[in-house]
Scaffold this active site. Structure first.
Site, PDB file in Angstrom:
ATOM      1  N   ARG A  51       0.818  -1.222   0.000  1.00 47.52           N
ATOM      2  CA  ARG A  51       0.000   0.000   0.000  1.00 47.52           C
ATOM      3  C   ARG A  51       0.847   1.265   0.000  1.00 47.52           C
ATOM      4  NH1 ARG A  51      -5.119  -1.034   3.983  1.00 47.52           N
ATOM      5  NH2 ARG A  51      -6.049  -2.743   2.817  1.00 47.52           N
ATOM      6  N   ASP A  77     -15.473   9.249   9.705  1.00 48.70           N
ATOM      7  CA  ASP A  77     -14.363   8.315   9.477  1.00 48.70           C
ATOM      8  C   ASP A  77     -13.063   9.072   9.716  1.00 48.70           C
ATOM      9  OD1 ASP A  77     -14.357   5.388   7.891  1.00 48.70           O
ATOM     10  OD2 ASP A  77     -12.434   6.452   7.797  1.00 48.70           O
TER      11      ASP A  77
HETATM   12  C1  LIG Z   1     -14.028  -1.861   7.046  1.00 48.55           C
HETATM   13  S1  LIG Z   1     -14.560  -0.184   7.130  1.00 48.55           S
HETATM   14  C2  LIG Z   1     -16.194  -0.392   7.787  1.00 48.55           C
HETATM   15  C3  LIG Z   1     -17.216   0.456   7.063  1.00 48.55           C
HETATM   16  C4  LIG Z   1     -18.657   0.273   7.521  1.00 48.55           C
HETATM   17  N1  LIG Z   1     -18.825   0.613   8.910  1.00 48.55           N
HETATM   18  C5  LIG Z   1     -19.125  -1.136   7.264  1.00 48.55           C
HETATM   19  O1  LIG Z   1     -19.301  -1.915   8.205  1.00 48.55           O
HETATM   20  O2  LIG Z   1     -19.327  -1.468   6.080  1.00 48.55           O
HETATM   21  C6  LIG Z   1     -13.639   0.419   8.531  1.00 48.55           C
HETATM   22  C7  LIG Z   1     -13.507   1.934   8.557  1.00 48.55           C
HETATM   23  O3  LIG Z   1     -13.017   2.323   9.840  1.00 48.55           O
HETATM   24  C8  LIG Z   1     -12.206   3.466   9.654  1.00 48.55           C
HETATM   25  N2  LIG Z   1     -11.334   3.647  10.834  1.00 48.55           N
HETATM   26  C9  LIG Z   1     -10.255   2.923  11.223  1.00 48.55           C
HETATM   27  N3  LIG Z   1      -9.718   3.443  12.336  1.00 48.55           N
HETATM   28  C10 LIG Z   1     -10.478   4.507  12.672  1.00 48.55           C
HETATM   29  C11 LIG Z   1     -10.421   5.461  13.733  1.00 48.55           C
HETATM   30  N4  LIG Z   1      -9.474   5.415  14.668  1.00 48.55           N
HETATM   31  N5  LIG Z   1     -11.346   6.441  13.754  1.00 48.55           N
HETATM   32  C12 LIG Z   1     -12.322   6.516  12.804  1.00 48.55           C
HETATM   33  N6  LIG Z   1     -12.425   5.645  11.783  1.00 48.55           N
HETATM   34  C13 LIG Z   1     -11.505   4.651  11.719  1.00 48.55           C
HETATM   35  C14 LIG Z   1     -11.442   3.172   8.377  1.00 48.55           C
HETATM   36  O4  LIG Z   1     -10.932   4.342   7.772  1.00 48.55           O
HETATM   37  C15 LIG Z   1     -12.512   2.465   7.528  1.00 48.55           C
HETATM   38  O5  LIG Z   1     -13.130   3.341   6.632  1.00 48.55           O
END
Ligand SMILES: C[S@@+](CC[C@H](N)C(=O)[O-])C[C@H]1O[C@@H](n2cnc3c(N)ncnc32)[C@H](O)[C@@H]1O
Length: 274
Positions: free
Chosen positions: A37, A139
């Site tokens: 990445r 996010d």
């Molecule tokens: C796999 S996606 C899940 C999206 C959605 N909630 C779903 O279940 O389809 C995880 C998301 O968490 C976000 N994320 C990771 N660490 C985070 C943090 N410390 N604060 C806010 N968002 C975070 C990532 O950027 C990513 O977009």
């Protein structure tokens, strides 16, 4: 693509970087993923090693590049109406709130590119129409939030949207937009996206009736989960509902919300909590 390899020591530096920035714990199995990445950033800056890139991130002028690295190291997989049981619960709760004066408020707390927040908004628009309701999507990744605000998706990502919602809330692209779908402007206007790091003190967002915190706890260790869940639950109204991903659990993490069904929790009513 760069052929530079990442040493164990360099990988450890990025493990620390993303843990400090986002609370994300990367296991040693993620070494190839991290080097893959970040490879394009080494190329972009014409750097010869991951160590040089790490030093660039650690330098005082690295602001925008830090965000780019966070964007690249988060996993943003999502789709519309993922885990449908949560949307059935949302519908029941929204219908029960139909005669209420107060706004019905829902937070998609790791919204990624917006599919989850717009799925929530479609259900609320269907059940509560022009009544008072709010959806906030947040996010840590600036890149996915930009996509979320645009509300423009490839058709393949939208196969789980119920047909009647597709007709009411989505515009199908034609000509050079063929194969894409745009969330209709009035629905987009009802969803507010903002950047929120769940691993830091939260901004004032007000209290919510339902919070979706789905498929993000898996990236955190037990202590970070405890802190994030504690912070997020402080914004859930007494009696409010809390949805996590199906592969996640709050076992041993909190007792501030009680399990109702797998991946669905409820905060006790204020008088029951006394
Ligand atoms: C796999 S996606 C899940 C999206 C959605 N909630 C779903 O279940 O389809 C995880 C998301 O968490 C976000 N994320 C990771 N660490 C985070 C943090 N410390 N604060 C806010 N968002 C975070 C990532 O950027 C990513 O977009």
């Amino acid at each position: 693509m760069s052929t530079t390899s990442i040493s164990d020591q360099e990988f450890a530096q990025f493990q620390r970087f993303i843990f400090e920035a986002a609370g994300i714990s990367l296991s040693p199995a993620k070494k190839t993923l991290v080097s893959g990445r970040l490879a394009k950033r080494l190329q972009h800056h014409r750097l010869g090693s991951y160590g040089e890139y790490f030093r660039m991130l650690a330098s005082a002028q690295a602001g925008a590049e830090v965000q780019t690295a966070v964007d690249l190291l988060t996993t943003n997989e999502t789709y519309f109406f993922r885990e449908p049981k949560h949307f059935e619960l949302l519908r029941e709760q929204a219908l029960a709130a139909r005669k209420r004066v107060q706004a019905f408020r829902v937070w998609s707390a790791a919204s990624s590119s917006g599919e989850e927040a717009y799925s929530i908004a479609m259900v609320l628009a269907d059940c509560l129409e022009d009544g008072p309701w709010d959806v906030i999507g947040s996010d840590i990744s600036a890149r996915v939030l930009q996509r979320a605000r645009a509300g423009h998706y490839s058709i393949e990502r939208t196969q789980h949207i119920p047909r009647s919602y597709l007709q009411r809330f989505c515009l199908k692209g034609f000509g050079d937009q063929e194969g894409t779908l745009l969330v209709e402007r009035s629905l987009r206007a009802r969803v507010q996206f903002m950047q929120v790091n769940l691993n830091a003190p939260l901004p004032r967002l007000g209290a919510f009736d339902v919070i979706f915190l789905r498929n993000v706890l898996i990236y955190f260790n037990a202590e970070t989960k405890r802190q994030v869940v504690g912070r997020v639950l402080s914004l859930l109204k007494p009696g409010g509902y809390f949805c996590i991903g199906h592969s996640e659990s709050l076992n041993g993490i909190t007792d501030a919300a009680l399990p109702l069904a797998p991946s669905i929790y409820r905060k006790p009513q204020a008088d029951a909590a006394r």
